[in-house]
Design an enzyme around this catalytic site. Structure first.
Site, PDB file in Angstrom:
ATOM      1  N   GLY A 187      18.351 -12.367 -43.147  1.00 18.42           N
ATOM      2  CA  GLY A 187      17.982 -11.770 -44.429  1.00 18.42           C
ATOM      3  C   GLY A 187      17.968 -12.783 -45.563  1.00 18.42           C
ATOM      4  O   GLY A 187      17.396 -13.870 -45.455  1.00 18.42           O
ATOM      5  N   GLY A 226      20.622  -9.451 -36.769  1.00 18.79           N
ATOM      6  CA  GLY A 226      21.600 -10.187 -37.578  1.00 18.79           C
ATOM      7  C   GLY A 226      22.835  -9.331 -37.849  1.00 18.79           C
ATOM      8  O   GLY A 226      23.975  -9.779 -37.701  1.00 18.79           O
ATOM      9  N   LYS A 227      22.587  -8.078 -38.224  1.00 22.81           N
ATOM     10  CA  LYS A 227      23.716  -7.159 -38.449  1.00 22.81           C
ATOM     11  C   LYS A 227      24.512  -6.976 -37.160  1.00 22.81           C
ATOM     12  O   LYS A 227      25.739  -7.018 -37.156  1.00 22.81           O
ATOM     13  CB  LYS A 227      23.198  -5.768 -38.839  1.00 22.81           C
ATOM     14  N   ASP A 254      23.911   0.714 -44.150  1.00 21.01           N
ATOM     15  CA  ASP A 254      22.812   0.498 -45.084  1.00 21.01           C
ATOM     16  C   ASP A 254      23.294  -0.511 -46.112  1.00 21.01           C
ATOM     17  O   ASP A 254      24.393  -0.373 -46.666  1.00 21.01           O
ATOM     18  CB  ASP A 254      22.352   1.791 -45.750  1.00 21.01           C
ATOM     19  N   SER A 255      22.498  -1.525 -46.312  1.00 25.43           N
ATOM     20  CA  SER A 255      22.950  -2.608 -47.175  1.00 25.43           C
ATOM     21  C   SER A 255      21.789  -3.164 -47.978  1.00 25.43           C
ATOM     22  O   SER A 255      20.638  -2.804 -47.757  1.00 25.43           O
ATOM     23  CB  SER A 255      23.615  -3.697 -46.318  1.00 25.43           C
ATOM     24  N   HIS A 296      30.169  -8.693 -47.754  1.00 22.20           N
ATOM     25  CA  HIS A 296      30.171  -7.253 -48.020  1.00 22.20           C
ATOM     26  C   HIS A 296      30.417  -6.468 -46.723  1.00 22.20           C
ATOM     27  O   HIS A 296      31.169  -5.512 -46.692  1.00 22.20           O
ATOM     28  CB  HIS A 296      28.818  -6.876 -48.639  1.00 22.20           C
ATOM     29  N   ASN A 355      18.569  -4.267 -36.521  1.00 21.62           N
ATOM     30  CA  ASN A 355      18.641  -5.593 -37.145  1.00 21.62           C
ATOM     31  C   ASN A 355      19.604  -6.478 -36.329  1.00 21.62           C
ATOM     32  O   ASN A 355      20.811  -6.236 -36.305  1.00 21.62           O
ATOM     33  CB  ASN A 355      19.126  -5.407 -38.587  1.00 21.62           C
TER      34      ASN A 355
END
Ligand code: ITT
Length: 195
Positions: A149, A16-17, A69-70, A176, A14
């Site tokens: 997201g 973005g992450k 993991d989110s 988060h 991902n």
């Protein structure tokens, strides 16, 4: 001679992450290496899936790795989509639209929280976990182009902005992921990596 920087794999596909990890860990003095394990997320919890990502990356690279993991949990949907946040549809646009569709007609505010569980796997050591959450509200209109997201529909209380309207430096004050990374940095675990 300059000291060689330790390597840490960021086990994600991902972008973005990844962008957030590059920013959040910029001061940690590590060489960050992106690696998408492309594993099936078969776990039933964020912790199990984060472990799977991190430990698979360690097995394949021989280097320490971080798995993330989110997801977003919406109160009016009993915590849905949660660990299924990446699977609500084929594209993020469709996933966000699907979430809003499920909320249609439900009384607002649509209280929600983002959750991030980080697994730090280090060859020869037990995997460690760090967690962060961010409480907020899902809004029906898409606001802002930043982030990734569900960011454009996640309003952060007290700011008047969605994550989609925040630059990385602002999102990190509340997110988060930033909170999970803070717990990781405060633990000192990155200073004790084996490789
Ligand atoms: P990797 O497993 O390769 O890391 P992924 O996108 O599949 O990438 P997850 O399984 O952890 O990652 O799914 C998390 C989903 O939750 C992600 O695709 C987003 O839709 C959403 N999400 C997580 N953190 C978010 C954030 O900070 N802002 C917006 N949406 C987020």
């Amino acid at each position: 001679m300059a000291e060689k920087r330790r390597k840490l794999v960021i086990a994600t596909g991902n972008t973005g992450k990844l962008r957030e990890y590059r920013e959040l860990l910029a001061s940690a003095g590590l060489e960050l290496i992106a690696f998408d394990t492309e594993i099936d997320e078969v776990g039933e919890t964020y912790t199990e899936n984060a472990r799977l990502k991190a430990e698979t990356a360690v097995e394949r690279s021989g280097l320490p790795a971080l798995g993330d993991d989110s997801g977003v949990e919406v109160e009016a949907l009993e915590g849905f989509p949660g660990i299924r946040s990446a699977r609500l549809g084929p594209t993020q646009e469709e996933r966000t639209a699907e979430l809003l569709k499920r909320l249609e007609g439900k009384p607002r505010p649509w209280n929600a929280r983002f959750v991030c569980v980080l697994a730090l796997a280090d060859p020869g050591h037990p995997t460690q976990f760090f967690e962060g959450e961010c409480r907020g509200e899902i809004v029906p209109e898409w606001r802002g182009e930043a982030g990734f997201g569900y960011d454009p529909v996640f309003l952060v209380p007290g700011t008047g902005k969605t994550f989609g309207e925040m630059r990385l430096e602002e999102k990190r004050l509340y997110s988060h992921r930033a909170r999970a990374v803070r717990a990781l940095l405060e633990s000192g675990a990155l200073g004790r990596l084996s490789v």
